[in-house]
Design a protein around this motif. Structure first.
Motif, short mmCIF file in Angstrom:
data_model
loop_
_atom_site.label_atom_id
_atom_site.label_comp_id
_atom_site.label_asym_id
_atom_site.label_seq_id
_atom_site.Cartn_x
_atom_site.Cartn_y
_atom_site.Cartn_z
N ILE A 256 -13.42 -13.07 29.83
CA ILE A 256 -12.82 -14.39 30.02
C ILE A 256 -13.91 -15.37 30.43
N ARG A 257 -14.15 -16.35 29.57
CA ARG A 257 -15.20 -17.32 29.80
C ARG A 257 -14.72 -18.54 30.56
N ALA A 258 -13.43 -18.85 30.44
CA ALA A 258 -12.92 -20.05 31.11
C ALA A 258 -11.44 -19.89 31.40
N VAL A 259 -11.03 -20.46 32.53
CA VAL A 259 -9.62 -20.56 32.91
C VAL A 259 -9.31 -22.04 33.07
N HIS A 260 -8.37 -22.55 32.29
CA HIS A 260 -7.99 -23.95 32.36
C HIS A 260 -6.55 -24.05 32.86
N ALA A 261 -6.35 -24.81 33.92
CA ALA A 261 -5.02 -24.95 34.51
C ALA A 261 -4.62 -26.42 34.56
N VAL A 262 -3.51 -26.75 33.91
CA VAL A 262 -3.01 -28.13 33.88
C VAL A 262 -1.76 -28.23 34.73
N SER A 263 -1.81 -29.09 35.76
CA SER A 263 -0.64 -29.32 36.62
C SER A 263 -0.24 -30.78 36.68
N ASN A 264 -1.00 -31.65 36.02
CA ASN A 264 -0.65 -33.08 35.96
C ASN A 264 0.73 -33.21 35.32
N PRO A 265 1.71 -33.73 36.05
CA PRO A 265 3.07 -33.80 35.48
C PRO A 265 3.17 -34.62 34.22
N ASP A 266 2.30 -35.63 34.06
CA ASP A 266 2.32 -36.45 32.86
C ASP A 266 1.95 -35.65 31.62
N LYS A 267 1.20 -34.57 31.80
CA LYS A 267 0.75 -33.75 30.68
C LYS A 267 1.66 -32.55 30.43
N LEU A 268 2.72 -32.44 31.22
CA LEU A 268 3.65 -31.32 31.08
C LEU A 268 5.03 -31.76 30.61
N ALA A 269 5.29 -33.06 30.63
CA ALA A 269 6.64 -33.57 30.37
C ALA A 269 7.15 -33.20 28.98
N HIS A 270 6.24 -33.04 28.00
CA HIS A 270 6.69 -32.70 26.65
C HIS A 270 7.19 -31.26 26.55
N LEU A 271 6.99 -30.48 27.62
CA LEU A 271 7.42 -29.08 27.62
C LEU A 271 8.80 -28.89 28.22
N GLY A 272 9.33 -29.93 28.85
CA GLY A 272 10.64 -29.83 29.48
C GLY A 272 10.62 -30.43 30.88
N PRO A 273 11.69 -30.24 31.66
CA PRO A 273 11.74 -30.76 33.02
C PRO A 273 10.55 -30.25 33.85
N VAL A 274 9.94 -31.15 34.60
CA VAL A 274 8.73 -30.81 35.36
C VAL A 274 9.07 -30.55 36.82
N SER A 275 8.48 -29.51 37.38
CA SER A 275 8.72 -29.12 38.76
C SER A 275 8.00 -30.07 39.72
N GLY A 276 8.50 -30.12 40.92
CA GLY A 276 7.85 -30.93 41.96
C GLY A 276 7.10 -30.09 42.97
N ILE A 277 6.98 -28.77 42.75
CA ILE A 277 6.41 -27.92 43.79
C ILE A 277 4.92 -28.15 44.02
#
Length: 313
Positions: free
Chosen positions: A286-307
């Motif tokens: 595994i060369r890279a781990v990318h984690a996206v938590s910006n709610p603006d970038k997740l909205a197209h996937l469904g309801p976004v969590s607030g945790i």
């Protein structure tokens, strides 16, 4: 999605939607912007046909339209990118482990990984267009020249310059990984996530490449690292701690394909999207781990969590 724009463009045009989405997404790294650009290209086609324009090569016409729209979009978006809070990552394109998801997302070129798109950020809009069309989609220089409105000689120079600016290891190896390589990557991802969930630091270190990197994108709105982490032991500890917090909050990570690579989507106890993780795998590590938590970038996937949101967001 604006269905009327596609319907008015005609069924013959709609068949090119997956290709147009891939080109627009490769240019912008944004699902929402890519969808808007595709709609604009369809609207332009409708206006041209109503004006009596005869279009002999529909694929070429639409590819040219969406590419030039994307170039103009990137020119206006550059200031926003320069003021972005923390590391910038693309909006993730997620296909469930069972293959379900929007057709144009499922058919997205595997070459457009998060790692690849991040490195394309160093290119100017025109350089990015030439590089994506040539390197990812395999267009010849005459086609690239026609699409971008540049001379063929100029496109050759632009491409050579872009290749020098983009790290050699980031260039796509082909149209996509072979089925057996995809299966191998999925198995490695399963072991990796299981080790992180189980707190097995030694197992994680055995799977991380010596030069592995962890990047998080919270956009100043959700919890994320202020800068990339590049030391494997620190990455391992970060992952173990992150999975411990996820479990304590009642959240769970479900396997998925993210930008054509193994990864997962974290859902909270109510089934809302909290984050997306993508793994970049090469040579069995595994060369890279990318984690996206910006709610603006997740909205197209469904309801976004607030945790994971920061106070006041």
């Amino acid at each position: 999605m604006c269905v009327s724009a596609e319907a008015s463009a005609g069924t013959d045009a709609y068949g090119y939607r997956p290709l147009l989405f891939s080109v627009a997404y490769g240019m912008t790294g944004s699902v929402g912007d890519a969808e808007d650009l595709v709609q604009d290209a369809f609207l332009g086609l409708t206006r041209a046909r109503r004006a009596g324009t005869v279009i002999t090569d529909l694929k070429a016409y639409l590819t040219t339209a969406v590419t030039r729209l994307a170039i103009n979009h990137l020119k206006s978006a550059r200031v926003r990118r320069e003021t972005y809070v923390g590391d910038w990552l693309p909006e993730p394109v997620v296909v469930a482990a069972d293959g379900s998801g929007p057709a144009e997302h499922a058919e997205l070129s595997d070459a457009l990984s998060m790692a690849f798109l991040v490195l394309l950020e160093v290119l100017s809009p025109v350089e990015r267009a030439v590089f994506v069309l040539r390197e990812v989609f395999g267009h010849g220089y005459p086609e690239v020249a026609r699409i971008t409105g540049k001379s063929e000689a100029n496109c050759r120079q632009i491409f050579a310059r872009a290749r020098k600016r983009v790290a050699p290891g980031a260039r796509p190896a082909g149209p996509g990984p072979l089925p057996e390589r995809r299966a191998e990557g999925a198995r490695l991802a399963d072991r990796f996530f299981a080790a992180a969930a189980g707190g097995d630091l030694d197992a994680l270190l055995g799977m991380l490449a010596p030069d592995a990197v962890f990047q998080g994108d919270g956009g100043g709105k959700a919890q994320a690292l202020a800068a990339s982490v590049t030391e494997p032991r620190r990455i391992g500890r970060l992952l173990v701690g992150g999975f411990h917090r996820v479990r304590a909050l009642g959240a769970v990570l479900e396997p998925a394909w993210v930008n054509g690579r193994p990864g997962g989507v974290t859902y909270d106890a109510e089934g809302r999207v909290a984050s997306v993780v993508a793994l970049d795998i090469a040579d069995g590590a595994i060369r890279a781990v990318h984690a996206v938590s910006n709610p603006d970038k997740l909205a197209h996937l469904g309801p976004v969590s607030g945790i994971g949101l920061l106070p006041g967001r």
